[in-house]
Design an enzyme around this catalytic site. Structure first.
Site, PDB file in Angstrom:
ATOM      1  N   LYS A 114     -57.130  61.315  20.304  1.00  0.00           N
ATOM      2  CA  LYS A 114     -56.533  59.988  20.524  1.00  0.00           C
ATOM      3  C   LYS A 114     -57.199  59.241  21.669  1.00  0.00           C
ATOM      4  O   LYS A 114     -57.374  58.039  21.610  1.00  0.00           O
ATOM      5  CB  LYS A 114     -55.019  60.096  20.759  1.00  0.00           C
ATOM      6  CG  LYS A 114     -54.279  60.483  19.481  1.00  0.00           C
ATOM      7  CD  LYS A 114     -52.811  60.125  19.537  1.00  0.00           C
ATOM      8  CE  LYS A 114     -52.167  60.439  18.194  1.00  0.00           C
ATOM      9  NZ  LYS A 114     -50.745  60.170  18.140  1.00  0.00           N
ATOM     10  N   LYS A 197     -56.984  63.330   8.171  1.00  0.00           N
ATOM     11  CA  LYS A 197     -55.528  63.374   8.014  1.00  0.00           C
ATOM     12  C   LYS A 197     -54.971  61.978   7.694  1.00  0.00           C
ATOM     13  O   LYS A 197     -55.418  60.992   8.269  1.00  0.00           O
ATOM     14  CB  LYS A 197     -54.972  63.894   9.347  1.00  0.00           C
ATOM     15  CG  LYS A 197     -53.490  63.821   9.535  1.00  0.00           C
ATOM     16  CD  LYS A 197     -53.112  64.227  10.969  1.00  0.00           C
ATOM     17  CE  LYS A 197     -51.771  63.630  11.334  1.00  0.00           C
ATOM     18  NZ  LYS A 197     -51.349  63.804  12.695  1.00  0.00           N
ATOM     19  N   LYS A 200     -50.409  57.418  10.529  1.00  0.00           N
ATOM     20  CA  LYS A 200     -49.831  56.088  10.733  1.00  0.00           C
ATOM     21  C   LYS A 200     -50.807  55.186  11.474  1.00  0.00           C
ATOM     22  O   LYS A 200     -50.982  54.041  11.139  1.00  0.00           O
ATOM     23  CB  LYS A 200     -48.547  56.164  11.570  1.00  0.00           C
ATOM     24  CG  LYS A 200     -47.411  56.896  10.932  1.00  0.00           C
ATOM     25  CD  LYS A 200     -46.153  56.676  11.790  1.00  0.00           C
ATOM     26  CE  LYS A 200     -45.316  57.925  11.936  1.00  0.00           C
ATOM     27  NZ  LYS A 200     -45.784  58.852  12.982  1.00  0.00           N
TER      28      LYS A 200
HETATM   29  N1  AQP Z   1     -51.190  63.927   7.052  1.00  0.00           N
HETATM   30  C1  AQP Z   1     -50.198  64.765   7.355  1.00  0.00           C
HETATM   31  N2  AQP Z   1     -49.994  65.870   6.607  1.00  0.00           N
HETATM   32  C2  AQP Z   1     -48.981  66.733   6.895  1.00  0.00           C
HETATM   33  N3  AQP Z   1     -48.117  66.541   7.922  1.00  0.00           N
HETATM   34  C3  AQP Z   1     -48.290  65.451   8.688  1.00  0.00           C
HETATM   35  N4  AQP Z   1     -47.634  64.966   9.760  1.00  0.00           N
HETATM   36  C4  AQP Z   1     -48.196  63.806  10.153  1.00  0.00           C
HETATM   37  N5  AQP Z   1     -49.249  63.513   9.375  1.00  0.00           N
HETATM   38  C5  AQP Z   1     -49.325  64.501   8.447  1.00  0.00           C
HETATM   39  C6  AQP Z   1     -46.474  65.593  10.369  1.00  0.00           C
HETATM   40  O1  AQP Z   1     -45.472  64.607  10.501  1.00  0.00           O
HETATM   41  C7  AQP Z   1     -44.691  64.906  11.650  1.00  0.00           C
HETATM   42  C8  AQP Z   1     -44.418  63.683  12.446  1.00  0.00           C
HETATM   43  O2  AQP Z   1     -45.587  63.182  12.960  1.00  0.00           O
HETATM   44  P1  AQP Z   1     -45.542  62.210  14.202  1.00  0.00           P
HETATM   45  O3  AQP Z   1     -44.854  60.975  13.853  1.00  0.00           O
HETATM   46  O4  AQP Z   1     -45.015  62.900  15.398  1.00  0.00           O
HETATM   47  O5  AQP Z   1     -47.019  61.889  14.502  1.00  0.00           O
HETATM   48  P2  AQP Z   1     -48.356  62.435  14.007  1.00  0.00           P
HETATM   49  O6  AQP Z   1     -48.380  63.855  13.651  1.00  0.00           O
HETATM   50  O7  AQP Z   1     -49.340  62.032  15.051  1.00  0.00           O
HETATM   51  O8  AQP Z   1     -48.471  61.594  12.668  1.00  0.00           O
HETATM   52  P3  AQP Z   1     -49.302  60.318  12.454  1.00  0.00           P
HETATM   53  O9  AQP Z   1     -48.968  59.722  11.171  1.00  0.00           O
HETATM   54  O10 AQP Z   1     -50.754  60.624  12.685  1.00  0.00           O
HETATM   55  O11 AQP Z   1     -48.748  59.362  13.583  1.00  0.00           O
HETATM   56  P4  AQP Z   1     -49.504  58.597  14.725  1.00  0.00           P
HETATM   57  O12 AQP Z   1     -50.583  57.863  14.013  1.00  0.00           O
HETATM   58  O13 AQP Z   1     -48.491  57.715  15.334  1.00  0.00           O
HETATM   59  O14 AQP Z   1     -50.052  59.599  15.677  1.00  0.00           O
HETATM   60  C9  AQP Z   1     -45.418  65.998  12.412  1.00  0.00           C
HETATM   61  O15 AQP Z   1     -44.731  67.216  12.185  1.00  0.00           O
HETATM   62  C10 AQP Z   1     -46.764  66.050  11.780  1.00  0.00           C
HETATM   63  O16 AQP Z   1     -47.316  67.333  11.826  1.00  0.00           O
END
Ligand code: AQP
Length: 334
Positions: A114, A197, A200
């Site tokens: 990040k 991956k 969001k």
């Molecule tokens: N692509 C994915 N496949 C499987 N699991 C996923 N998770 C996120 N993306 C995938 C799981 O969703 C949970 C919540 O995630 P988060 O909101 O805490 O943030 P994250 O993991 O960082 O997800 P994002 O979408 O990438 O959000 P941003 O962009 O805001 O950082 C977690 O349990 C994660 O493992």
């Protein structure tokens, strides 16, 4: 005997969760209500570790909570709450920060990824200490299991290390949590960039399937998902990551093993297969979207549900923090 406890958090960093969040996290949250004492929090304090707008954060926190209820979390059975409503999260994070080595925190790959994106010098200290706040979230509630995607495994290891360190230094206080990673859906990838991956913040709109999206755009995105040359529907992560991802999605949404899907679609080409993936996504998402919209239409009721969740969460968190304060040597609070 009391049921084992489960805790997980999800960030309100977008106007909708996506398919990766749903399969990797939210769907498990719902399943774990059976047999576990479940705590789920909308981690708004984590969401401010990157650039954000206050109004968007408020809106997204409610949207995130509404999606959790709409996906099947029952407020009677699960404690669903907003992280910033329970002040003990930041208080415990501070104590744990003082037990974390700089090198140890610096090894966290999510920070590296990040901060590389935002530029190392403009990344805030909060982004660096993010995994320590996450450790506090988990340890406050004595969680035995933490449902997460594979990307979060390293953070959970840090949580265990910090719990052990505190226990060793100050006496048995924290439960050591185990990750709960569901095989097959630990990483749903971006439809346009099938080795990355689905995320969001970093997926392009065409690469992400949003839980609250309308059927039309959802279908279009699946039909336009990057696949590979060739026509065979076979699970080959290395050479056919796009097809492998779609197979994983269809398998998870229809509870059909991947080999059975490979047999079913043998000799059929990508078109029919993608259409079926799109339908499975639409069928799963549409009722959740409709329930989310209903919940969001009654903000007072949603806030009431979150207030009830916060009251339950606070009771547990306050008890843990009381012990921590005492063991760490703070004077009793007057
Ligand atoms: N692509 C994915 N496949 C499987 N699991 C996923 N998770 C996120 N993306 C995938 C799981 O969703 C949970 C919540 O995630 P988060 O909101 O805490 O943030 P994250 O993991 O960082 O997800 P994002 O979408 O990438 O959000 P941003 O962009 O805001 O950082 C977690 O349990 C994660 O493992």
């Amino acid at each position: 005997m009391a049921s084992p406890r489960v805790l997980s958090g999800i960030q309100p960093t977008a106007d909708s969760f996506h398919l990766g969040n749903y399969l990797g996290a939210v769907r498990q949250y719902v399943a774990l209500q059976e047999g576990y004492d479940a705590f789920y929090c909308v981690v708004d304090l984590h969401a401010i570790t990157v650039d954000y707008q206050p109004e968007a954060l408020r809106r997204r926190s409610r949207i995130a909570a509404a999606q959790l209820f709409a996906a099947g979390l029952d407020p009677e059975r699960s404690t669903v709450f907003v992280q910033s409503h329970v002040r003990e999260h930041t208080e415990l994070a501070w104590v744990l920060m003082c037990l974390t080595g700089m090198g140890e925190a610096g090894r966290m790959t999510q920070f590296k990824d990040k901060s590389a994106k935002y530029g190392e010098s403009s990344a805030g200290v909060g982004l660096f200490t993010y995994p320590i706040l996450q450790a506090a979230d988990i340890l406050l509630y004595g969680a035995n299991k933490v449902p997460v995607g594979a990307d979060q495994k390293q953070h959970l290891e840090l949580t265990r290390d910090l719990a052990q360190r505190f226990n060793h230094r100050f006496g048995e206080t924290f439960t050591l949590p185990e990750p709960y990673i569901v095989k097959g859906v630990e990483k749903i990838t971006d439809l346009q960039e099938p080795t990355a991956k689905m995320s969001k913040s970093s997926s392009s709109p065409a690469g992400i399937l949003d839980l609250l999206e309308q059927p039309g755009p959802l279908r279009k995105k699946v039909m336009r998902a990057v696949t590979d040359t060739g026509t065979e529907i076979a699970f080959d992560e290395e050479n056919k990551p796009g097809i492998a991802n779609l197979l994983r999605i269809l398998s998870a949404l229809t509870a059909t093993p991947i080999p059975d899907l490979e047999t079913r679609y043998a000799g059929q080409g990508y078109g029919t297969f993608k259409k079926d993936v799109a339908e499975a996504v639409v069928e799963t998402f549409a009722p959740i979207r409709e329930r989310t919209e209903k919940l969001l239409a009654d903000e007072d009721e949603l806030d009431r549900l979150l207030a009830a969740g916060a009251t339950r969460a606070r009771a547990v968190a306050a008890e843990t923090m009381e012990k921590v304060r005492d063991r760490a040597g703070f004077l009793p609070t007057p």
